[in-house]
Design a protein around this motif. Sequence first.
Motif, PDB file in Angstrom:
ATOM      1  N   ARG A  22       0.832  -1.218   0.000  1.00 55.22           N
ATOM      2  CA  ARG A  22       0.000   0.000   0.000  1.00 55.22           C
ATOM      3  C   ARG A  22       0.864   1.265   0.000  1.00 55.22           C
ATOM      4  NH1 ARG A  22      -5.259  -1.658   3.713  1.00 55.22           N
ATOM      5  NH2 ARG A  22      -6.315  -2.573   1.901  1.00 55.22           N
ATOM      6  N   VAL A  23       1.913   1.215   0.796  1.00 52.06           N
ATOM      7  CA  VAL A  23       2.811   2.372   0.874  1.00 52.06           C
ATOM      8  C   VAL A  23       3.459   2.611  -0.486  1.00 52.06           C
ATOM      9  CG1 VAL A  23       4.933   3.242   1.946  1.00 52.06           C
ATOM     10  CG2 VAL A  23       3.214   2.048   3.336  1.00 52.06           C
ATOM     11  N   LYS A  24       3.840   1.513  -1.140  1.00 52.80           N
ATOM     12  CA  LYS A  24       4.439   1.659  -2.462  1.00 52.80           C
ATOM     13  C   LYS A  24       3.427   2.202  -3.476  1.00 52.80           C
ATOM     14  CE  LYS A  24       7.420  -1.826  -3.696  1.00 52.80           C
ATOM     15  NZ  LYS A  24       7.872  -3.264  -3.631  1.00 52.80           N
ATOM     16  N   LEU A  25       2.188   1.747  -3.354  1.00 55.20           N
ATOM     17  CA  LEU A  25       1.149   2.256  -4.249  1.00 55.20           C
ATOM     18  C   LEU A  25       0.980   3.765  -4.067  1.00 55.20           C
ATOM     19  CD1 LEU A  25      -1.206   1.977  -6.257  1.00 55.20           C
ATOM     20  CD2 LEU A  25      -2.704   1.421  -4.322  1.00 55.20           C
ATOM     21  N   VAL A  26       0.878   4.214  -2.811  1.00 53.92           N
ATOM     22  CA  VAL A  26       0.703   5.645  -2.544  1.00 53.92           C
ATOM     23  C   VAL A  26       1.869   6.443  -3.114  1.00 53.92           C
ATOM     24  CG1 VAL A  26       0.604   7.422  -0.757  1.00 53.92           C
ATOM     25  CG2 VAL A  26      -0.727   5.324  -0.499  1.00 53.92           C
ATOM     26  N   ARG A  27       3.094   5.912  -2.923  1.00 51.59           N
ATOM     27  CA  ARG A  27       4.263   6.626  -3.429  1.00 51.59           C
ATOM     28  C   ARG A  27       4.154   6.810  -4.947  1.00 51.59           C
ATOM     29  NH1 ARG A  27       8.235   3.518  -1.358  1.00 51.59           N
ATOM     30  NH2 ARG A  27       7.835   4.385   0.702  1.00 51.59           N
ATOM     31  N   GLY A  28       3.694   5.770  -5.612  1.00 52.13           N
ATOM     32  CA  GLY A  28       3.500   5.868  -7.061  1.00 52.13           C
ATOM     33  C   GLY A  28       2.438   6.888  -7.424  1.00 52.13           C
ATOM     34  N   GLY A  49       3.317  10.418  -7.532  1.00 48.80           N
ATOM     35  CA  GLY A  49       4.287  10.760  -8.565  1.00 48.80           C
ATOM     36  C   GLY A  49       3.626  11.108  -9.888  1.00 48.80           C
ATOM     37  N   ARG A  50       3.895  10.312 -10.890  1.00 45.38           N
ATOM     38  CA  ARG A  50       3.492  10.663 -12.245  1.00 45.38           C
ATOM     39  C   ARG A  50       2.039  10.325 -12.570  1.00 45.38           C
ATOM     40  NH1 ARG A  50       7.684   7.269 -15.205  1.00 45.38           N
ATOM     41  NH2 ARG A  50       6.476   7.873 -17.029  1.00 45.38           N
ATOM     42  N   ARG A  64      -1.092   7.107 -11.841  1.00 45.95           N
ATOM     43  CA  ARG A  64      -2.482   7.300 -11.404  1.00 45.95           C
ATOM     44  C   ARG A  64      -3.448   6.689 -12.407  1.00 45.95           C
ATOM     45  NH1 ARG A  64       0.129  11.968  -9.469  1.00 45.95           N
ATOM     46  NH2 ARG A  64      -0.137  13.161 -11.386  1.00 45.95           N
ATOM     47  N   ARG A  65      -3.165   6.904 -13.701  1.00 43.66           N
ATOM     48  CA  ARG A  65      -4.045   6.344 -14.736  1.00 43.66           C
ATOM     49  C   ARG A  65      -4.065   4.822 -14.653  1.00 43.66           C
ATOM     50  NH1 ARG A  65      -2.137  10.233 -18.226  1.00 43.66           N
ATOM     51  NH2 ARG A  65      -0.571   8.772 -18.999  1.00 43.66           N
ATOM     52  N   PHE A 124      -6.156   8.170  -7.153  1.00 41.15           N
ATOM     53  CA  PHE A 124      -5.340   9.325  -6.784  1.00 41.15           C
ATOM     54  C   PHE A 124      -5.387   9.501  -5.270  1.00 41.15           C
ATOM     55  CE2 PHE A 124      -8.615  12.673  -6.052  1.00 41.15           C
ATOM     56  CZ  PHE A 124      -9.742  12.000  -6.535  1.00 41.15           C
ATOM     57  N   VAL A 125      -4.595  10.453  -4.765  1.00 40.82           N
ATOM     58  CA  VAL A 125      -4.442  10.601  -3.318  1.00 40.82           C
ATOM     59  C   VAL A 125      -4.973  11.953  -2.851  1.00 40.82           C
ATOM     60  CG1 VAL A 125      -2.773  10.696  -1.412  1.00 40.82           C
ATOM     61  CG2 VAL A 125      -2.414   9.108  -3.307  1.00 40.82           C
ATOM     62  N   ALA A 126      -5.720  11.956  -1.770  1.00 42.87           N
ATOM     63  CA  ALA A 126      -6.104  13.202  -1.094  1.00 42.87           C
ATOM     64  C   ALA A 126      -5.428  13.216   0.264  1.00 42.87           C
ATOM     65  CB  ALA A 126      -7.614  13.280  -0.938  1.00 42.87           C
ATOM     66  N   GLU A 127      -4.681  14.283   0.554  1.00 41.93           N
ATOM     67  CA  GLU A 127      -3.937  14.372   1.810  1.00 41.93           C
ATOM     68  C   GLU A 127      -4.568  15.394   2.748  1.00 41.93           C
ATOM     69  OE1 GLU A 127       0.659  14.208   1.060  1.00 41.93           O
ATOM     70  OE2 GLU A 127      -0.290  15.266  -0.609  1.00 41.93           O
ATOM     71  N   GLY A 128      -4.530  15.101   4.023  1.00 40.60           N
ATOM     72  CA  GLY A 128      -4.959  16.073   5.019  1.00 40.60           C
ATOM     73  C   GLY A 128      -6.387  15.841   5.483  1.00 40.60           C
TER      74      GLY A 128
END
Lengths: 259, 259
Positions: B9-15, B18-19, B23-24, B29-33
């Motif tokens: 999961r951590v690796k997925l988030v890191r990806g 990134g580019r 995400r495609r 995608f990631v929402a932070e906060g």
Amino acid sequence: MITSSQNHRVKLVRGLLGRAKERREAGAFVAEGVRLVEEAARANWSMKFVLYDESLSERGMQTVKLLTSLGVETEQVTAQVMDSLSDTETAQGILAVLAFSELPYSPAADFILIPDQVRDPGNLGTLLRSADAAGASLVLIPPGTTDPFSPKVVRAGMGAHFRLPLRSMTWDEIRQFRTTPASGRILLADMQGASCWETDLRQPLTLIIGGEAEGASPQARALASQSICIPMAGGSESLNAAVAGSVLMFEIMRQRKGK
Amino acid sequence: MITSSQNHRVKLVRGLLGRAKERREAGAFVAEGVRLVEEAARANWSMKFVLYDESLSERGMQTVKLLTSLGVETEQVTAQVMDSLSDTETAQGILAVLAFSELPYSPAADFILIPDQVRDPGNLGTLLRSADAAGASLVLIPPGTTDPFSPKVVRAGMGAHFRLPLRSMTWDEIRQFRTTPASGRILLADMQGASCWETDLRQPLTLIIGGEAEGASPQARALASQSICIPMAGGSESLNAAVAGSVLMFEIMRQRKGK
């Protein structure tokens, strides 16, 4: 050609790109890039010196020649020295060290902006750029707002610094300053305010825009005689501080033009 | 508790941070906060999982509990793992991985925004935030504009992603899409255009905002039937792209409200 990062001018620039204290003590700030240096030259702004490197464009070299002919000290530095200085990723091979100098404002200034607790340099610079474009007469910088002469603010201001009078003041000074007869109402941008479209903005006024994180300070709230808002659709709760200020400033301009 | 930065999961988030390609491919995608995760929850947005750490506020923990009770997988990670992931300097100890999902738009969409060649993520996010607040019905993202689901755009959008329909399209697709009868005029924001205050903006329209560096693309210019500008005072030549778009969108809203 300056080759050493220990050169006194290079060290001065490094300091000026850093903390506000360094800029205050030297009475100077830095404008980076061809366009900003051109704008400073066009405004006849007092320049301490200009540094450039071999990557500078033809257009930039023209400006260097012009400034040299006007008596400004211009010095070439190595690309390495320039890289060590530039605050941006896309350096343009030129920077000017400019003297602090206060543009005069009209005593009849009828459109004053106070960006309050605006901490983000990009937002402050954008507000200054919009204020200039919307015909503001003066900007007062209260304590708690980021230094308007930091490199990021100057860059985002896109030359507004050379056209728009700015003054840093304490709230006491602002209160005093604002007691002149012609100074008009003090309006605070606030979600709970009256619609800006239903408020008459044609008379002299001061507009306070609060920062993104904390909004306006208690001092700003105490000073304001009225609040105005931008009506919003849907579920959104707020706008970016620079956007909110810009929308309100152009609404002031629209009303004053009788549109 | 996830303690390893090699966790899948951590690796997925890191990806995903990134580019755009990552995400495609993951359709996520990631929402932070805290605020963004709350907004996503409020919008009932499909969540793949949520990661949080011990630094999360009381308010954030309430959201984690709520999401867990709704069947979302929530997992604690060490502060170290979170730090390695967060894109911001001021991490808030929580992020959600959200599924790509297209909000429906009305076929009668009468206020469409096209941010064209907007490369700066902060500017695009701010435009989306303003579009949402000004009541835009749909945003079309052409090629050449930065990915609307990158972390910086999502952050600057302040929840607009969860309320405002977005579609990425080629210019051919945009041309086709825009041939529906009710779609109205296509207006290009341009310095040389007619004053926005003297243009009737009450009928259905599509507004194209060009990016800061290069303005609008040839394709956008070919598509537009008319140009509008924001009149400016003094020596300023342009506005920040997000500001220009926002001022025009609120002018559309003002006119449509009959103010």
